[in-house]
Design an enzyme around this catalytic site. Structure first.
Site, PDB file in Angstrom:
ATOM      1  N   HIS B 441     -44.902  20.062 -32.742  1.00 12.81           N
ATOM      2  CA  HIS B 441     -45.016  20.612 -31.393  1.00 12.81           C
ATOM      3  C   HIS B 441     -45.074  19.546 -30.306  1.00 12.81           C
ATOM      4  O   HIS B 441     -45.027  19.850 -29.111  1.00 12.81           O
ATOM      5  CB  HIS B 441     -46.257  21.499 -31.303  1.00 12.81           C
ATOM      6  N   ASP B 445     -40.182  22.363 -28.700  1.00  9.58           N
ATOM      7  CA  ASP B 445     -40.855  23.488 -28.057  1.00  9.58           C
ATOM      8  C   ASP B 445     -40.440  24.786 -28.718  1.00  9.58           C
ATOM      9  O   ASP B 445     -39.431  24.852 -29.418  1.00  9.58           O
ATOM     10  CB  ASP B 445     -40.539  23.518 -26.557  1.00  9.58           C
TER      11      ASP B 445
END
Lengths: 413, 471
Positions: B441, B445
């Site tokens: 992450h 995204d």
């Protein structure tokens, strides 16, 4: 009948020397002369220089445990004779492979054309090959000090006993000890010439302090023709094993009764060891089971870990491998086309498994499923698997077609 | 170190013991099983092994008291009479008549030379044994964490005398002295524990054997802790996972309809089975090559998923994203030695058959334990078929030096509504499978991941699309 005075003696308790009969006279035909029977615990007899025992039990595990107890506890300088008869049993050698030597499925189903219970599967403590015991087969066992040990000595003794008896002589057969230390009978054949049949096999167990030689003798077994199927395993062509393989020979009965054989052997034994007025001890089941060591040995012999788990390393494979390049027997069961299986089993435990070609319902990658299933089989005990179909089903997280493969593996093991 | 002490003595204590003549002119016999292992203590007359010669089963017992150091044969091998079959570190007196059972002097002298070179090689192994014993003594446990077999215990003659007096088996006592030596206090403690009813039978049983015995222990026992060292694979996994889980993951899961792919695969496999195959070709396709190809196709559109994150420690820990041109897709496999991830290199240049062939090659090597470092290196993204072990949804862990991973769950048959216009009420069978994506992450995204996952799903659900992309 000789049994009456014997029974009388038993009931009267421990009787001693003054009842000793005149053993020297015609002991070979001495079915009628009484021999003193001791009723006190047989363990009290273990210190004597010459000991003779007969077992009343037909339980093969118990008889072998008594025999082992005698091996361990009889006086180191003594010589011991032990005679026993077992109920129908298949007895494999200490280091043999039951999956290779015995058709286990046929064994469970029992003797063909017989309503009797299935024969017992036993692994003995001495080496050698697989034999079938039943009421028509006598077992004899000699324990002596190692310096006195000789593979033929006591086989010759049994031969002397046989030669004097009516049965063998009447059949026109000559008994002798052959090169493999077995007792064989040469029969004249009508066509001319001589055919040799095995009537007794031997096996040995040697420890630091004692030597044991025991053997069988086919007296009047009804099952000779029925046993072949039990001793031929369908897995034979697929298993490569270490350990001793059995040597098959044609067999025959000598045609004698159990008691007359036993008496004759006892007679020859007494002659050999100068035990003219010694006692003979009958060992009963209850008495034997009261002995802790016998029970300990019995527990060991009856445990699946002993019977199956004492198997030396072996490999099983459906296809020729580097280690075992033999061509494999044809498989009549319906199996998936690409099916291959390979197991390495040590002490009855699957150490390595490699199955391939099984048919899965909905798997992303069959090859990985094969790997998962194979890995799940590792460390399982071969002899705990009762049904391969459920074993395979449980081993695979994804539904798998188990019928064909499972049935065939059940047939193998 | 035990070894250093022995080297200082004038007389070498470790002696090869010859296999005694078992009579009858037998020159060799098969070792059926060993009753001891290196490190086991033996006394005079302890059973060492059982051998078989023809029909005779023979028990071989030890002539010496001491510690077994080495077995010269494995069970199943043929042992030669008159040649060494076991090495024993003799700790008692050697009787005159038994000297002949030892290897002759010349052989012993040869032993002296390798000894000094052996010493530096041996210590690492002995150290881990000693350190394991040390772990043992720190925790006051009663179990034997070293797995099967008796551990090496050394004891002075005074201690051994005491153990005989108290009828204690030295090998069962935990030594708290140096190198795991058994001290007098250890014997006394053992005797006390033995009297106490809480001493469970499992204390002297190796834990591996305990797995097969039925649980006979009472439920009122105290918690027992058994430290076990990690296997090498576990250690590696530990290090890798610790690093991986410092990466913040997010999970994106989706159900993919395999029905069309099932049909296509069926057709293709029929074609393959009819045509004659060369050795290098695969006979039957699984779904995995299709999935792998679909992932590669998505990577052309979303190359960030094929990248890695470099944190430049020299430059203020500034992170950079390193894009990679080749799609080296790792495929997680369950092997006998644990989970491994061999890599199919340059999937972009391979067709389905090529991927299938390479997959089969790696699977065979993995099962045999013969994957090379080359096979395992250079991965850029991973596909994990843990559906093979069961499990529908999963949360896979991103592999080090990668930013994304696809976990493929189980395939299953579910009822669904038909998409044929006019028949929307009809219930049909569908084969579905859950794809669970995890991504780093810090650089990926949610929207990018979702779009890439969509591309993969579209290709797998409508595999004929691949025809459009053929060159």
């Amino acid at each position: 009948m000789k049994s009456e005075p014997m029974a009388l003696l038993c009931h009267l308790g421990a009787l001693t020397r003054h009842l000793t009969p005149n053993i020297t006279r015609s002991r070979l035909h001495s079915v009628s002369s009484p021999v003193p029977i001791q009723v006190r615990p047989y363990t009290q007899n273990l210190g004597r220089p010459v000991q003779i025992y007969r077992s009343r039990s037909t339980d093969p595990y118990l008889n072998l445990s008594i025999e082992h107890h005698l091996l361990q506890r009889s006086h180191p300088e003594s010589t011991v004779l032990f005679l026993y008869t077992n109920r129908p049993s298949v007895v494999i050698g200490r280091n043999q492979n039951p999956w290779l030597e015995v058709n286990l499925r046929a064994l469970r189903q029992g003797l063909p054309q017989s309503a009797a219970a299935a024969p017992t599967l036993v692994r003995r403590r001495s080496g050698g090959g697989t034999v079938f015991h039943d009421a028509g087969n006598a077992n004899w066992s000699i324990i002596c000090p190692p310096p006195a040990f000789d593979r033929d000595k006591h086989a010759e003794m049994v031969v002397r006993a046989l030669r004097g008896l009516a049965g063998a002589a009447a059949r026109g057969g000559k008994v002798r000890v052959n090169k493999r230390h077995d007792i064989v009978m040469d029969l004249d054949v009508e066509v001319g010439g001589v055919e040799t049949f095995k009537v007794s096999g031997s096996a040995y167990k040697l420890t630091r302090t004692r030597s044991l030689h025991h053997g069988t003798c086919l007296l009047s077994s009804e099952n000779l023709g029925r046993v072949g199927g039990l001793l031929r395993s369908p897995a034979e062509g697929f298993i490569k094993a270490r350990g001793v393989e059995s040597v098959r020979s044609p067999i025959r009965n000598v045609g004698l009764g159990g008691d007359e054989f036993a008496d004759a052997v006892v007679g020859e034994f007494r002659k050999m060891y100068g035990d003219a007025d010694g006692r003979e001890v009958v060992v009963g089941e209850e008495e034997a089971l009261a002995n802790e060591e016998v029970v300990k040995g019995l527990r060991e012999l009856t445990s699946p870990d002993w019977i199956f788990g004492q198997t030396p390393l072996f490999t099983f494979s459906t296809h020729p491998t580097e280690d075992d390049p033999r061509e494999r027997p044809g498989i009549t069961h319906r199996l998936p086309e690409e099916f291959r299986a390979q197991f390495t089993v040590r002490h009855g435990e699957i150490q390595a498994a490699d199955l391939a070609g099984l048919e899965y319902h909905y798997s992303v990658d069959d090859a990985s499923q094969d790997v998962v299933l194979s890995n799940a089989l590792v460390e399982q005990r071969l002899y705990y698997i009762e049904d391969w179909r459920s074993a395979l089903r449980q081993a695979s997280p994804v539904p798998v077609d188990v019928e064909g493969v499972g049935e065939w593996l059940n047939y193998m093991f | 170190m035990a070894r250093a002490l022995h080297a200082a003595r004038p007389l070498l204590a470790v002696k090869p013991v010859l296999l005694a003549d078992i009579g009858e002119g037998i020159v060799e016999c098969e070792i059926i099983q060993w009753f001891v292992e290196p490190g086991a203590r033996v006394e005079e007359f302890s059973p060492l092994c059982e051998v078989q010669s023809d029909k005779a089963s023979v028990e071989i017992t030890s002539r010496f008291a001491g510690v077994v150091k080495k077995l010269h044969y494995e069970a199943g091998e043929m042992a030669k009479v008159g040649k060494p079959f076991v090495d024993i570190d003799i700790q008692g007196d050697v009787k005159e008549e038994d000297v002949g059972a030892l290897a002759p002097v010349q052989a012993l002298e040869k032993e002296t030379e390798p000894k000094p070179t052996q010493a530096p090689v041996r210590p690492p192994a002995e150290e881990t044994a000693a350190s394991q014993v040390a772990i043992l003594t720190e925790h006051e446990t009663q179990s034997t964490p070293k797995g099967r077999g008796k551990h090496a215990t050394l004891a002075t003659p005074a201690v051994r005398h005491l153990s005989k007096e108290l009828s204690v088996e030295i090998s069962e006592v935990n030594g708290t002295g140096r190198d795991g030596r058994v001290l007098k206090e250890d014997i006394y403690k053992f005797v006390e524990r033995r009297k106490a009813p809480s001493a469970p039978a499992s204390a002297t049983q190796p834990p591996a054997a305990a797995a097969f015995t039925s649980p006979e222990r009472s439920t009122t026992e105290a918690q027992q802790e058994t430290p076990i060292a990690l296997t090498r694979t576990q250690e590696m996994m530990f290090k890798t996972m610790t690093r991986s889980l410092s990466i913040p993951h997010f999970l994106y899961a989706d159900e993919v309809d395999f029905t069309s792919l099932v049909e296509l695969r069926g057709r293709l496999n029929r074609v393959l089975s009819k045509s004659g195959l060369s050795d290098s070709q695969v006979g039957k396709l699984s779904y995995l090559p299709f999935i792998i190809k679909a992932v590669s196709m998505a990577l052309y559109k979303y190359p960030i998923l094929n990248a890695r994150v470099d944190v430049d420690s020299a430059n203020n820990s500034k992170p950079t994203l390193v894009l990679r041109s080749q799609h080296n897709i790792g495929v997680a496999m369950d092997t006998p030695s644990g989970l491994l991830v061999p890599v199919i290199k340059n999937v972009g240049s391979l067709n389905i058959l090529g991927i299938a062939a390479e997959l089969a090659r790696l699977q065979t090597l993995a099962t045999a334990g013969k994957l090379s470092p080359q096979d395992m290196s250079g991965g850029t993204i991973t596909v994990s078929n843990i559906g093979s072990i069961g499990g529908t949804y999963l949360s896979p862990v991103v592999v080090e030096r990668e930013v994304a991973i696809l976990g493929v769950g189980r395939m299953r048959t579910v009822p669904a509504f038909s998409t044929v216009p006019g028949e929307e009420d009809r219930v049909v069978r569908r084969q579905v499978c859950n794809f669970s994506w995890s991504a780093d992450h810090r650089v990926v995204d949610g929207a990018t991941m979702a779009r890439a996952a969509e591309v993969v799903r579209a290709i797998v659900e409508e595999p004929d699309v691949m025809v459009m992309h053929l060159r």
